[in-house]
Design a protein around this motif. Structure first.
Motif, PDB file in Angstrom:
ATOM      1  N   LEU A 155     -10.431  16.238  86.342  1.00  0.00           N
ATOM      2  CA  LEU A 155      -9.993  17.154  87.256  1.00  0.00           C
ATOM      3  C   LEU A 155      -8.396  16.722  87.819  1.00  0.00           C
ATOM      4  N   LYS A 156      -8.207  15.423  88.095  1.00  0.00           N
ATOM      5  CA  LYS A 156      -7.061  14.779  88.317  1.00  0.00           C
ATOM      6  C   LYS A 156      -5.898  15.068  87.362  1.00  0.00           C
ATOM      7  N   GLU A 157      -6.511  14.829  86.010  1.00  0.00           N
ATOM      8  CA  GLU A 157      -5.686  15.147  84.874  1.00  0.00           C
ATOM      9  C   GLU A 157      -5.157  16.746  84.901  1.00  0.00           C
ATOM     10  N   LEU A 158      -6.217  17.411  84.977  1.00  0.00           N
ATOM     11  CA  LEU A 158      -6.006  18.833  85.005  1.00  0.00           C
ATOM     12  C   LEU A 158      -4.912  19.670  85.798  1.00  0.00           C
ATOM     13  N   VAL A 159      -5.380  19.027  87.057  1.00  0.00           N
ATOM     14  CA  VAL A 159      -4.663  19.605  88.439  1.00  0.00           C
ATOM     15  C   VAL A 159      -3.222  19.258  88.295  1.00  0.00           C
ATOM     16  N   ALA A 160      -2.751  18.126  87.539  1.00  0.00           N
ATOM     17  CA  ALA A 160      -1.433  17.618  87.353  1.00  0.00           C
ATOM     18  C   ALA A 160      -0.581  18.738  86.561  1.00  0.00           C
ATOM     19  N   PHE A 161      -1.158  19.518  85.756  1.00  0.00           N
ATOM     20  CA  PHE A 161      -0.624  20.671  84.955  1.00  0.00           C
ATOM     21  C   PHE A 161      -0.461  21.756  85.933  1.00  0.00           C
ATOM     22  N   GLN A 162       0.793  22.257  86.021  1.00  0.00           N
ATOM     23  CA  GLN A 162       1.219  23.427  86.738  1.00  0.00           C
ATOM     24  C   GLN A 162       1.126  24.508  86.003  1.00  0.00           C
ATOM     25  N   SER A 163      -0.039  24.852  85.580  1.00  0.00           N
ATOM     26  CA  SER A 163      -0.420  26.026  84.662  1.00  0.00           C
ATOM     27  C   SER A 163      -0.447  27.243  85.344  1.00  0.00           C
ATOM     28  N   ILE A 164       0.780  27.677  85.687  1.00  0.00           N
ATOM     29  CA  ILE A 164       1.025  28.988  86.304  1.00  0.00           C
ATOM     30  C   ILE A 164       1.636  30.009  85.270  1.00  0.00           C
ATOM     31  N   HIS A 165       0.724  30.861  84.771  1.00  0.00           N
ATOM     32  CA  HIS A 165       1.237  31.708  83.677  1.00  0.00           C
ATOM     33  C   HIS A 165       2.278  32.723  83.815  1.00  0.00           C
ATOM     34  N   SER A 166       3.219  32.739  82.958  1.00  0.00           N
ATOM     35  CA  SER A 166       4.386  33.648  83.017  1.00  0.00           C
ATOM     36  C   SER A 166       5.384  33.292  83.796  1.00  0.00           C
ATOM     37  N   VAL A 167       5.349  32.014  84.330  1.00  0.00           N
ATOM     38  CA  VAL A 167       6.477  31.549  84.988  1.00  0.00           C
ATOM     39  C   VAL A 167       7.653  30.853  84.210  1.00  0.00           C
ATOM     40  N   PRO A 168       8.930  31.270  84.178  1.00  0.00           N
ATOM     41  CA  PRO A 168       9.773  30.457  83.128  1.00  0.00           C
ATOM     42  C   PRO A 168       9.721  29.117  83.736  1.00  0.00           C
TER      43      PRO A 168
END
Length: 469
Positions: free
Chosen positions: A32-45
């Motif tokens: 979860l620590k690894e995955l949370v680190a991705f700012q995976s907000i779709h469609s944001v340039p």
């Protein structure tokens, strides 16, 4: 600590599944620590690498857990991760759903710590997506790893059930890309039971299955009054103010009690299931002292308003910020108006009613209304054998009776899956109890919920295998 593993699936108990998932909690934390680190907000340039990285991480982890997943680019530009470990003849396939995209962090100074770094405080894990929905992604992974341990120890029957994985990449922004993929390639989603892990218990430690979701029918309204902002000293008082006109328009959507006042969207429906009383709702929602919970003075229960009746919320407002205020009359203002639609109401008709109301209250401005994608409400049928088995499993893991709850949120995929596969069953559940504060600053998850929900899912899979033999 060594765990004594059975050599037969019918020997798997709730206590054993809890013990197994607990042994994987260090993996859950690190993953979860690894995955949370991705700012995976779709469609944001500018966040393309974060989204691609999160998708690649999900692919790698589920392949390592024994499901041969692949990335699928969808029509909205997102990536969904999908794959299946095929069932043996005569055994069912269970679909495990979650999503790796998240909401924006919002105002980061409102967070106690960096939203993109998983942190632990007072027994809870904090970070954007810790509960919604990256916590569910790693929960599924822990279950699959524990399932493989049981198979390797001799419970070979567990290897006969099919496991299909679907991890979405744009659920928080509407998810139409995955729906389009479902329409184009329904075989990618074929299953006998859909386990949708994107909900949660009505309160911490209370085993719950969500049986009702509202749909959505949002619009964006934009007002223009003057060609550009003009000096408020020279023109204020005579030049029409777009923001004030928008405020007056939005004020017509509710009555003096804060209840929806749009013709065609008023309702007296009530929720018959379990829900919080007013004091519990106040505490869960963080309603401030001196501020009343809407409907309380009229004797309306909170879940009547959050599950069974339409609600209208302004979720975005375009105008000048206070920090950047200038002495000028605003010439443009816009609002995102979120309309939630209860079970039994047509979302298109509801959106039509909202637009008709706005047009009837035409302000002193040029008005433009843009429709957003609608989603139908969901109502579950819990009478099927798989849902009964799942409800029993989750209750036994918690040691309490499972309750049926409703949610005001929307998951359009639920209806789409059951439309594609009408003979399948669908369970909506998860780790998102009220203290998680999903979509808000300081989102968190209680790791005990990951443990218990994971154990229940594992127990359900084991019992499905034994009852299918």
């Amino acid at each position: 600590m060594s765990i004594a593993l059975p050599t037969s699936a019918d020997q798997i108990t709730p206590e054993l599944t809890k013990e197994l998932i607990e042994s994987h909690m260090p993996f859950v934390w690190e993953s979860l620590k690894e995955l949370v680190a991705f700012q995976s907000i779709h469609s944001v340039p500018g966040l393309e690498e974060h989204n691609a990285g999160a998708a690649a991480w999900v692919v790698e982890q589920f392949r390592a857990a024994g499901v041969p997943v692949e990335p699928f680019k969808t029509t909205d530009g997102s990536t969904s991760v999908i794959g299946v470990k095929e069932a043996a003849e005569g055994y069912p396939t269970i679909l495990l759903y979650s999503h790796f995209d998240v909401q924006p962090s919002g105002v980061e100074k409102e967070w106690t710590a960096d939203p993109w770094t998983l942190t632990e405080r007072d027994g809870r894990w904090y970070g954007r997506g810790a509960a919604d929905c990256k916590g569910h992604v790693v929960m599924h992974l822990a279950v699959l790893r524990a399932l493989r341990e049981l198979i390797d120890a001799g419970s070979e029957q567990l290897d006969k059930i099919g496991i299909r994985v679907v991890v979405e990449g744009s659920e928080e922004r509407g998810g139409y890309g995955l729906e389009d993929l479902l329409h184009a390639q329904p075989e990618l989603f074929r299953a006998d039971t859909f386990l949708i892990a994107d909900s949660g218990n009505d309160e911490l430690g209370l085993p719950s299955v969500c049986t009702a979701l509202r749909g959505s029918a949002p619009v964006t309204v934009t007002l223009r009054t003057i060609a550009q902002p003009m000096h408020s000293g020279q023109y204020g008082g005579a030049a029409p103010d777009a923001l004030l006109e928008l405020i007056k328009l939005l004020g017509t959507l509710h009555d003096d009690n804060g209840l929806v006042a749009v013709e065609g969207l008023t309702s007296d429906a009530v929720w018959e299931g379990v829900g919080p009383d007013t004091d519990t709702f106040r505490r869960n929602a963080g309603v401030l002292d001196g501020v009343e919970v809407l409907g309380a003075e009229q004797g309306i229960a909170a879940n009547d308003l959050t599950v069974m009746r339409p609600s209208i919320t302004v979720t975005g407002l375009d105008s000048l910020s206070v920090e950047d205020a200038i002495n000028a009359v605003p010439g443009r203002a816009a609002a995102q108006v979120s309309l939630r639609v209860p079970p039994g109401m047509d979302p298109v008709a509801a959106q039509d009613a909202l637009i008709a109301h706005l047009e009837r209250h035409q302000p002193n401005a040029k008005m433009e209304i843009e429709r957003s994608t609608v989603a139908s409400a969901f109502r579950a049928d819990t009478s099927g054998p798989a849902l009964q088995r799942f409800s029993k499993a989750i209750g036994e893991v918690y040691g309490k009776s499972t309750v049926e709850t409703g949610s005001g949120g929307s998951i359009p995929l639920t209806n789409e899956l059951l439309t594609a596969y009408p003979d399948a069953e669908l369970a909506l559940f998860g780790i998102e109890e009220p203290l998680c504060r999903i979509h808000s600053a300081d989102e968190s998850v209680d790791p005990s919920e990951i443990l218990h929900i994971g154990a229940a899912e594992l127990l359900f899979l084991a019992r499905t295998a034994t009852e299918s033999a």
